[in-house]
Motif scaffolding. Structure first.
Motif, short mmCIF file in Angstrom:
data_model
loop_
_atom_site.label_atom_id
_atom_site.label_comp_id
_atom_site.label_asym_id
_atom_site.label_seq_id
_atom_site.Cartn_x
_atom_site.Cartn_y
_atom_site.Cartn_z
N VAL B 376 14.64 -15.36 -16.49
CA VAL B 376 14.15 -16.65 -16.38
C VAL B 376 14.45 -17.12 -14.75
N ALA B 377 15.78 -17.07 -14.67
CA ALA B 377 16.20 -17.73 -13.42
C ALA B 377 15.48 -16.80 -12.15
N THR B 378 15.18 -15.64 -12.28
CA THR B 378 14.58 -14.84 -11.36
C THR B 378 13.25 -15.17 -11.12
N VAL B 379 12.68 -15.56 -11.97
CA VAL B 379 11.12 -16.22 -12.07
C VAL B 379 11.09 -17.64 -11.45
N VAL B 380 12.15 -18.34 -11.94
CA VAL B 380 11.99 -19.66 -11.42
C VAL B 380 12.27 -19.68 -9.86
N ALA B 381 13.18 -18.92 -9.42
CA ALA B 381 13.59 -18.69 -8.10
C ALA B 381 12.78 -18.10 -7.30
N SER B 382 11.94 -17.40 -7.72
CA SER B 382 10.85 -16.77 -7.04
C SER B 382 9.51 -17.24 -7.02
N ALA B 383 8.82 -17.13 -8.16
CA ALA B 383 7.40 -17.46 -8.37
C ALA B 383 7.33 -19.02 -8.38
N GLY B 384 8.62 -19.60 -9.07
CA GLY B 384 8.62 -21.04 -9.39
C GLY B 384 8.83 -21.62 -7.98
N LEU B 385 9.75 -21.35 -7.07
CA LEU B 385 10.19 -21.68 -5.96
C LEU B 385 8.86 -21.73 -5.08
N PHE B 386 8.12 -20.78 -4.82
CA PHE B 386 6.90 -20.52 -4.27
C PHE B 386 5.92 -21.80 -4.76
N ALA B 387 5.63 -21.71 -5.85
CA ALA B 387 4.52 -22.87 -6.44
C ALA B 387 5.21 -24.20 -5.92
N ALA B 388 6.53 -24.18 -6.10
CA ALA B 388 6.81 -25.59 -5.76
C ALA B 388 6.92 -25.97 -4.08
N LEU B 389 7.06 -24.94 -3.42
CA LEU B 389 6.77 -25.05 -1.72
C LEU B 389 5.17 -25.31 -1.66
N SER B 390 4.42 -24.75 -2.41
CA SER B 390 2.98 -24.71 -2.15
C SER B 390 2.56 -26.07 -2.50
N ALA B 391 3.00 -26.69 -3.62
CA ALA B 391 2.93 -28.17 -3.88
C ALA B 391 3.25 -29.20 -2.77
N ALA B 392 4.51 -28.62 -2.22
CA ALA B 392 5.07 -29.63 -1.05
C ALA B 392 4.06 -29.13 0.18
N LEU B 393 3.62 -28.33 0.38
CA LEU B 393 2.86 -28.09 1.35
C LEU B 393 1.18 -28.84 1.37
N LEU B 394 0.78 -28.92 0.04
CA LEU B 394 -0.29 -29.65 -0.22
C LEU B 394 0.04 -31.14 -0.08
N SER B 395 1.14 -31.66 -0.64
CA SER B 395 1.47 -33.05 -0.40
C SER B 395 1.67 -33.26 1.21
N ALA B 396 2.18 -32.52 1.68
CA ALA B 396 2.08 -32.69 3.29
C ALA B 396 0.84 -33.14 3.76
N GLN B 397 -0.32 -32.69 3.54
CA GLN B 397 -1.72 -33.08 3.84
C GLN B 397 -2.36 -34.18 3.20
N ALA B 398 -2.02 -34.28 1.82
CA ALA B 398 -2.65 -35.23 0.78
C ALA B 398 -2.08 -36.52 0.61
N LEU B 399 -0.80 -36.61 0.84
CA LEU B 399 -0.16 -38.05 0.71
C LEU B 399 -0.71 -38.80 1.84
N PRO B 400 -1.08 -40.11 1.52
CA PRO B 400 -1.24 -41.19 2.43
C PRO B 400 -0.10 -41.04 3.61
N LEU B 401 -0.83 -41.12 4.84
CA LEU B 401 0.34 -41.11 6.02
C LEU B 401 1.19 -42.57 6.13
N ASP B 402 0.63 -43.58 5.65
CA ASP B 402 1.43 -44.77 5.49
C ASP B 402 2.20 -45.20 4.54
N LEU B 403 2.19 -43.94 3.46
CA LEU B 403 2.87 -44.14 2.29
C LEU B 403 4.61 -44.22 2.68
N PRO B 404 5.08 -45.57 2.36
CA PRO B 404 6.53 -45.60 2.62
C PRO B 404 7.45 -44.60 1.99
#
Lengths: 89, 498
Positions: B376-404
């Motif tokens: 479980v820890a291996t899946v979380v640290a590999s595919a899980g982290l990859f998914a989380a980083l992908s979501a963060a990359l999406l948020s880098a584009q999609a979140l409003p630029l003037d969001l405090p």
């Protein structure tokens, strides 16, 4: 369990000694090299600095290769004592 | 077949010990190691990602020079001003102003015009923090420990396969499953052993060096910190006077002074320490030209024209040279784009190497809470982290630029998504969970790339016209990674249903 821990030769003792003693032994060995290696202080320290990071796995393996935890502890204590004396001599 | 194999150079007992240490070190360190390795797949190209994640940075500077990079700073005394000058930012500087109360204000500044925006993306900061476990107290020590354990695992891995390292290179059985995983693990390990050994040892040096140096200070150097710092190459000129509101120096002049000492210096980082103080110092750090672009630094007095220190290969002690090479070899910034891409490939291969290693071990230990926990820890640290980083990359584009607090929001989202992958990994079998997480990552990455291409200014045509080709290429690479993740998820899904 995994590895030597499942065998009957009390591998847990060796592992405990290896985990606990390998770092101070490596650091002490590095200090001894820096102090006593001939060829100039700068070069000796450089060998000691890089050598410690390269040597640590070998120290772990060396302690694990001993017969059991008690022997590993005695060897670690003996080598540690000698290195300690050389560190402060 | 066994009759034709030559005997193993190691005795039976030694081989058993080496094998056991290899397995234990690899399995126990795998989840932490995967966090380091997954982030390492993106860190060699972090400058490009940093620029891609903010519209102001992806556009680059309007012109050359840094005449206005300090505009608006200096009205009140500040402890320090840092300027990061990543080449991928197209001439922009990431300016960090450190107040005397310890707070920091980070802005991207166009040095040619003085235009600036606040730091709006934490994606690269998060990658670095995760890579070195900076989110945890003394996390770098943990990262250094993982580096040492990796070196132990590599050493014992070579020991296990000492008899047939070269023949293993040509062996890739498809069946049975255990043989396929074992062959892939061995093949990748053989190919990657040298580069992985380099990054593991240099990583341990980076993370544990200061602690280790402390032991030498009190023994080898008899308490003389200055002598130890000189030997290690850490003997920076230190400013201790109180900062004032005296006029700030011209940054282009500082760079010219540094280049007079080190011709060809490509500056990446400048710091003004205690500006206005009697002993104020400017540090100019960069890379020197050459086959191996090693780091070098010039420390300049801000009150007169004195050069306080030149830290370069020609002036370095042997230990400082080791540290300089250690930094260069670990971060892969000693070469150009080809070298950095090679580091990405090494990181991707190392993720696969670790996953195949855990998979081989899991086949031998199909039951038990410990084995399932590692899985479980291996899946979380590999595919899980990859998914989380992908979501963060999406948020880098999609979140409003003037969001405090846009950057911290990104970090929060990253950890929230990563946390949500834990129940996914715990509830489903490893392959099904991995397939689901890869599918999610693929979708988020594809949307992030599409958003960047279609909705973020400047658009691809303007970027190509202004020579900012890397920004558009990044979109293409993200789409390719999304497609690869989707294909991987599909294959895993088919194996689950088979």
């Amino acid at each position: 369990m995994i590895g030597p821990w499942k065998r009957r030769d009390h591998g847990r003792g060796r592992t405990l000694v290896a985990v606990v003693a390998s770092v101070p032994l490596t650091v002490a060995g590095s200090i001894v090299v820096a102090r006593w290696l001939p060829g100039g202080a700068e070069l000796a320290f450089a060998v000691a600095w890089l050598g410690a990071f390269l040597a640590w796995p070998w120290v772990v393996l060396g302690l694990l290769a001993l017969r059991d935890g008690r022997q590993a502890a005695w060897v670690a204590a003996g080598v540690g004592f000698v290195l300690g004396v050389l560190c402060v001599a | 077949m066994n009759a034709t194999r030559k005997p193993h150079p190691l005795s039976r007992d030694t081989l058993a010990l080496v094998w056991d240490v290899h397995t234990a070190a690899g399995v126990l360190a795998a989840p932490l190691l995967l966090v380091i390795l997954v982030t390492a797949t993106a860190l060699p190209v972090h400058g490009t990602l940093m620029a891609w994640a903010d519209p102001f940075v992806r556009a680059g500077a309007a012109g050359p020079g840094h005449a206005h990079v300090l505009d608006g700073v200096g009205a009140v005394p500040v402890d320090g001003i840092e300027l990061h000058l990543p080449g991928e930012a197209g001439g922009l500087a990431e300016r960090t102003v450190e107040a005397t109360d310890g707070t920091e204000v980070v802005r991207w500044v166009d040095g040619s015009t003085g235009a600036s925006v606040p730091e709006r993306s934490h994606i690269v900061r998060d990658l670095y923090y995760l890579h070195f476990f900076y989110h945890l107290p003394k996390g770098a020590w943990l990262a250094g420990g993982v580096g040492l354990v990796l070196s132990l695992s590599l050493l014992t891995g070579v020991g296990v396969h000492l008899r047939d390292l070269l023949p293993q290179l040509g062996r890739l059985r498809r069946r049975p499953e255990r043989a396929r995983r074992a062959d892939l693990h061995t093949l990748l390990g053989t190919v990657l052993s040298l580069p992985l050994a380099v990054v593991s040892v240099t990583g341990a040096m980076l993370c544990l060096g200061t602690v280790f140096a402390g032991a030498h200070v009190v023994t080898t150097f008899a308490g003389d910190r200055g002598a130890a710092a000189h030997e290690l190459g850490y003997d920076w000129a230190i400013a201790e006077g109180a900062p004032t509101t005296a006029p700030l120096p011209d940054v282009d002049t500082l760079i010219a002074r540094a280049r007079a000492e080190l011709p060809g210096l490509d500056p990446h980082w400048i710091k003004l320490s205690h500006p206005g103080a009697d002993d104020a110092v400017a540090y100019v750090y960069g890379h020197l030209p050459g086959l191996a672009r090693l780091g070098a630094q010039v420390d300049l007095s801000l009150t007169d024209d004195r050069v306080l220190r030149v830290a370069a290969p020609r002036t370095a002690t042997p230990t400082a040279t080791i540290n300089r090479w250690g930094v260069a070899l670990h971060f892969g910034d000693w070469g150009g784009l080809a070298v950095r891409l090679a580091y990405v490939l090494v990181a991707v291969g190392s993720v696969a190497l670790t996953l195949y290693g855990v998979a081989v071990w899991r086949l031998r230990h199909p039951t038990g809470a410990f084995a399932r926990g590692v899985e479980v820890a291996t899946v979380v640290a590999s595919a899980g982290l990859f998914a989380a980083l992908s979501a963060a990359l999406l948020s880098a584009q999609a979140l409003p630029l003037d969001l405090p607090g846009r950057g911290p929001w990104q970090t929060g989202l990253l950890f929230a998504v990563w946390g949500l992958t834990v129940p996914v990994a715990a509830r489903w079998p490893a392959r099904r969970a991995t397939a689901a997480l890869l599918t999610a990552a693929a979708a988020w990455l594809a949307v992030a790339a599409a958003w960047s291409l279609l909705a973020t200014a400047p658009g691809p045509a303007a970027l190509l016209a202004s020579g900012r080709v890397a920004m558009v290429v990044t979109d293409g690479v993200l789409l390719a990674v999304a497609a690869a993740a989707a294909l991987g998820a599909r294959q895993l899904g088919q194996e689950v249903t088979r």
